[in-house]
Design a protein around this motif. Structure first.
Motif, PDB file in Angstrom:
ATOM      1  N   ARG A   1       0.868  -1.297   0.049  1.00  0.00           N
ATOM      2  CA  ARG A   1       0.001  -0.108  -0.144  1.00  0.00           C
ATOM      3  C   ARG A   1       1.038   1.298   0.050  1.00  0.00           C
ATOM      4  O   ARG A   1       0.650   2.072  -0.624  1.00  0.00           O
ATOM      5  N   LEU A   2       1.943   0.917   0.757  1.00  0.00           N
ATOM      6  CA  LEU A   2       2.836   2.603   0.885  1.00  0.00           C
ATOM      7  C   LEU A   2       3.641   2.619  -0.582  1.00  0.00           C
ATOM      8  O   LEU A   2       3.860   3.734  -1.011  1.00  0.00           O
ATOM      9  N   GLY A   3       4.196   1.583  -0.962  1.00  0.00           N
ATOM     10  CA  GLY A   3       4.816   1.581  -2.256  1.00  0.00           C
ATOM     11  C   GLY A   3       3.796   1.961  -3.618  1.00  0.00           C
ATOM     12  O   GLY A   3       4.620   2.201  -4.531  1.00  0.00           O
ATOM     13  N   LEU A   4       2.558   2.062  -3.186  1.00  0.00           N
ATOM     14  CA  LEU A   4       1.877   2.075  -4.505  1.00  0.00           C
ATOM     15  C   LEU A   4       1.076   3.539  -4.560  1.00  0.00           C
ATOM     16  O   LEU A   4       0.641   3.917  -5.438  1.00  0.00           O
ATOM     17  N   GLY A   5       0.799   3.894  -3.192  1.00  0.00           N
ATOM     18  CA  GLY A   5       0.117   5.058  -3.111  1.00  0.00           C
ATOM     19  C   GLY A   5       0.663   6.301  -4.086  1.00  0.00           C
ATOM     20  O   GLY A   5       0.180   6.859  -4.808  1.00  0.00           O
TER      21      GLY A   5
ATOM     22  N   PHE B   1       0.636   8.370  -7.882  1.00  0.00           N
ATOM     23  CA  PHE B   1       0.235   9.828  -8.208  1.00  0.00           C
ATOM     24  C   PHE B   1       1.477  10.437  -8.918  1.00  0.00           C
ATOM     25  O   PHE B   1       1.315  11.175  -9.640  1.00  0.00           O
ATOM     26  N   THR B   2       2.589  10.075  -8.496  1.00  0.00           N
ATOM     27  CA  THR B   2       3.830  10.789  -8.974  1.00  0.00           C
ATOM     28  C   THR B   2       3.793  10.588 -10.488  1.00  0.00           C
ATOM     29  O   THR B   2       4.333  10.955 -11.451  1.00  0.00           O
ATOM     30  N   LEU B   3       3.522   9.275 -10.901  1.00  0.00           N
ATOM     31  CA  LEU B   3       3.413   8.836 -12.284  1.00  0.00           C
ATOM     32  C   LEU B   3       2.570   9.612 -12.847  1.00  0.00           C
ATOM     33  O   LEU B   3       3.000   9.796 -14.315  1.00  0.00           O
TER      34      LEU B   3
ATOM     35  N   VAL C   1       4.010  11.681 -16.170  1.00  0.00           N
ATOM     36  CA  VAL C   1       3.792  11.162 -17.657  1.00  0.00           C
ATOM     37  C   VAL C   1       4.103  11.935 -18.562  1.00  0.00           C
ATOM     38  O   VAL C   1       4.732  11.775 -19.852  1.00  0.00           O
ATOM     39  N   PRO C   2       3.914  13.400 -18.669  1.00  0.00           N
ATOM     40  CA  PRO C   2       4.204  14.345 -19.781  1.00  0.00           C
ATOM     41  C   PRO C   2       5.853  14.340 -19.984  1.00  0.00           C
ATOM     42  O   PRO C   2       6.372  14.452 -21.220  1.00  0.00           O
ATOM     43  N   ALA C   3       6.550  14.011 -18.913  1.00  0.00           N
ATOM     44  CA  ALA C   3       7.933  13.880 -19.344  1.00  0.00           C
ATOM     45  C   ALA C   3       8.272  12.776 -20.306  1.00  0.00           C
ATOM     46  O   ALA C   3       9.421  12.858 -20.975  1.00  0.00           O
ATOM     47  N   LEU C   4       7.650  11.808 -20.426  1.00  0.00           N
ATOM     48  CA  LEU C   4       7.709  10.832 -21.551  1.00  0.00           C
ATOM     49  C   LEU C   4       7.734  11.397 -22.877  1.00  0.00           C
ATOM     50  O   LEU C   4       8.720  10.728 -23.560  1.00  0.00           O
ATOM     51  N   PHE C   5       7.233  12.385 -23.087  1.00  0.00           N
ATOM     52  CA  PHE C   5       7.036  12.796 -24.384  1.00  0.00           C
ATOM     53  C   PHE C   5       7.781  14.189 -24.635  1.00  0.00           C
ATOM     54  O   PHE C   5       8.055  14.541 -25.786  1.00  0.00           O
ATOM     55  N   VAL C   6       8.048  14.997 -23.475  1.00  0.00           N
ATOM     56  CA  VAL C   6       8.508  16.171 -23.520  1.00  0.00           C
ATOM     57  C   VAL C   6       9.996  15.926 -23.491  1.00  0.00           C
ATOM     58  O   VAL C   6      10.804  16.898 -24.361  1.00  0.00           O
TER      59      VAL C   6
ATOM     60  N   LEU D   1      11.445   6.686 -14.593  1.00  0.00           N
ATOM     61  CA  LEU D   1      11.708   5.640 -14.028  1.00  0.00           C
ATOM     62  C   LEU D   1      12.425   5.791 -12.717  1.00  0.00           C
ATOM     63  O   LEU D   1      12.240   5.489 -11.570  1.00  0.00           O
ATOM     64  N   THR D   2      13.325   6.864 -12.858  1.00  0.00           N
ATOM     65  CA  THR D   2      14.285   7.162 -11.634  1.00  0.00           C
ATOM     66  C   THR D   2      13.532   7.888 -10.740  1.00  0.00           C
ATOM     67  O   THR D   2      13.744   7.700  -9.544  1.00  0.00           O
ATOM     68  N   LEU D   3      12.676   8.859 -11.131  1.00  0.00           N
ATOM     69  CA  LEU D   3      11.712   9.521 -10.194  1.00  0.00           C
ATOM     70  C   LEU D   3      10.808   8.790  -9.363  1.00  0.00           C
ATOM     71  O   LEU D   3      10.770   8.816  -8.302  1.00  0.00           O
ATOM     72  N   LEU D   4      10.211   7.459 -10.045  1.00  0.00           N
ATOM     73  CA  LEU D   4       9.349   6.653  -9.457  1.00  0.00           C
ATOM     74  C   LEU D   4      10.234   5.973  -8.416  1.00  0.00           C
ATOM     75  O   LEU D   4       9.707   5.678  -7.288  1.00  0.00           O
TER      76      LEU D   4
END
Length: 273
Positions: free
Chosen positions: A85-89, A93-95, A99-104, A128-131
Motif C-alpha cells: 500500500r505504501l509502495g503504490l500510493g 500519483f507521481t507517475l 507522464v508528460p516527461a515521457l514525451f517532452v 523511472l528514476t523519479l518513481l
C-alpha cells in the motif's frame, strides 16, 4: 435511516487511518530487526538513506537502495500488505504527474504511439528514476515510523538537538488528534441517531456551522485537559523514554554497516554518471 453525508464518510476514513496508526504501535513492539535498534540510530541511518535517495541519479542505484529497504522491512516483520500500500500510493500519483516527461524530454525514440507521439529513452529513464526515488523515500520514512514508538522517536529527535518547540508541538498534535476526531464522531453519531429522513442542504450547512462552534469550545477545554493529563504523568516539556540511553554494540554495528552501504551506493552513482 438517512444516507451518510460526505463529511461522515470522510471522518469514517480518517478513523480508519487512525486505527492503522494505532496498529503501527503494535508493529513497533514486534521483535524485528529495526525494532531492536535504538531510535537515534534509526533516525540517523534512515535519514541518511533519504538524503542518498534524493541524490542518486541512476535508476540502477535507486533500485539497489530500494531492494535494501525492502529487505530491512521484511526482516522487521512489516506486513506485506502495508508495504504494498505504501509502495503504490504516492508513486502512482507521481507517475500521473510525470507522464508528460515521457514525451517532452528529448532523446532517442523508444516507442512510437498514435497521433505522432514519441516516448524518448531519456524521458522513460527520467520517469523511472523519479518513481524509484519517490518509492525509496516513502519506504525509508515508513521504516522509521512503523518500527519506532512515538515516544522513542520524539526523545530521539530531542537528543539530536531538534528544537524543543517542534518536538512538543508534534507530541501534543499526536495525542490531541485522536481526542478531536472522537469528539467529531460523537457529534455526528448523536445527530444521525436522531435523523429519520434526508436533510436538505441548507439545513445541513446550518447544523455544520453550529457543530463547528461547539467543537471549537469543546476542543479548547479538552486541550487543557489533555495537557493536564500529560503533566500529571510526569511531562515537563522534555519527551522522555524508558529505553536505555547508551547505544549497544548492535546499534553501532548497524549504524556503521548501514551508513557504509548508503555511502557506497552514492559513490558508485557518482562514478557512473
Amino acid at each position: 435511516m438517512a444516507r451518510r453525508s460526505f463529511l461522515e464518510k470522510t471522518l469514517a476514513d480518517l478513523a480508519t487511518t487512525l486505527e492503522h496508526t494505532v496498529y503501527t504501535e503494535e508493529i513497533a513492539r514486534r521483535s524485528g530487526l529495526l525494532q531492536r535498534l535504538d531510535a537515534r540510530v534509526k533516525v540517523v541511518l534512515l535519514g541518511f538513506a533519504l538524503l542518498v535517495a534524493a541524490s542518486l541519479q541512476t535508476a540502477l542505484m535507486q533500485l539497489a537502495l530500494l531492494v535494501l529497504l525492502l529487505v530491512l522491512l521484511a526482516a522487521s516483520r512489516i506486513p506485506t500488505s502495508i508495504v504494498v500500500r505504501l509502495g503504490l500510493g504516492l508513486p502512482v500519483f507521481t507517475l500521473l504527474v510525470a507522464v508528460p516527461a515521457l514525451f517532452v524530454v528529448p532523446g532517442p525514440p523508444l516507442l512510437h504511439l498514435p497521433f505522432g507521439l514519441i516516448i524518448s529513452t531519456t524521458g522513460a529513464w527520467s520517469v523511472l528514476t523519479l518513481l524509484l526515488r519517490v518509492t525509496t523515500s516513502v519506504l525509508a520514512a515508513a521504516a522509521l515510523m512503523l518500527t519506532t514508538r512515538w515516544s522513542d522517536l520524539l526523545a530521539a529527535l530531542r537528543t539530536l538537538r531538534i528544537p524543543l518547540v517542534f518536538v512538543v508541538v508534534l507530541a501534543m498534535a499526536y495525542r490531541y488528534v485522536f481526542v478531536l476526531l472522537e469528539l467529531v464522531q460523537d457529534l455526528l453519531l448523536a445527530r444521525r441517531s436522531r435523523t429519520l429522513s434526508a436533510i436538505p442542504g441548507p439545513e445541513q450547512r446550518r447544523w455544520l456551522t453550529t457543530a463547528l462552534a461547539v467543537l471549537f469550545q469543546r476542543s479548547l477545554r479538552t486541550s487543557e485537559l489533555v495537557y493536564q493529563a500529560m503533566t500529571a504523568r510526569g511531562f515537563r516539556g522534555e519527551p522522555r523514554t524508558l529505553r536505555p540511553r547508551a547505544l549497544t554494540e548492535a546499534d553501532w554495528f548497524a549504524l556503521s554497516v548501514g551508513s557504509a552501504a548508503c555511502a557506497a551506493l552514492w559513490l558508485i552513482d557518482l562514478a557512473h554518471p
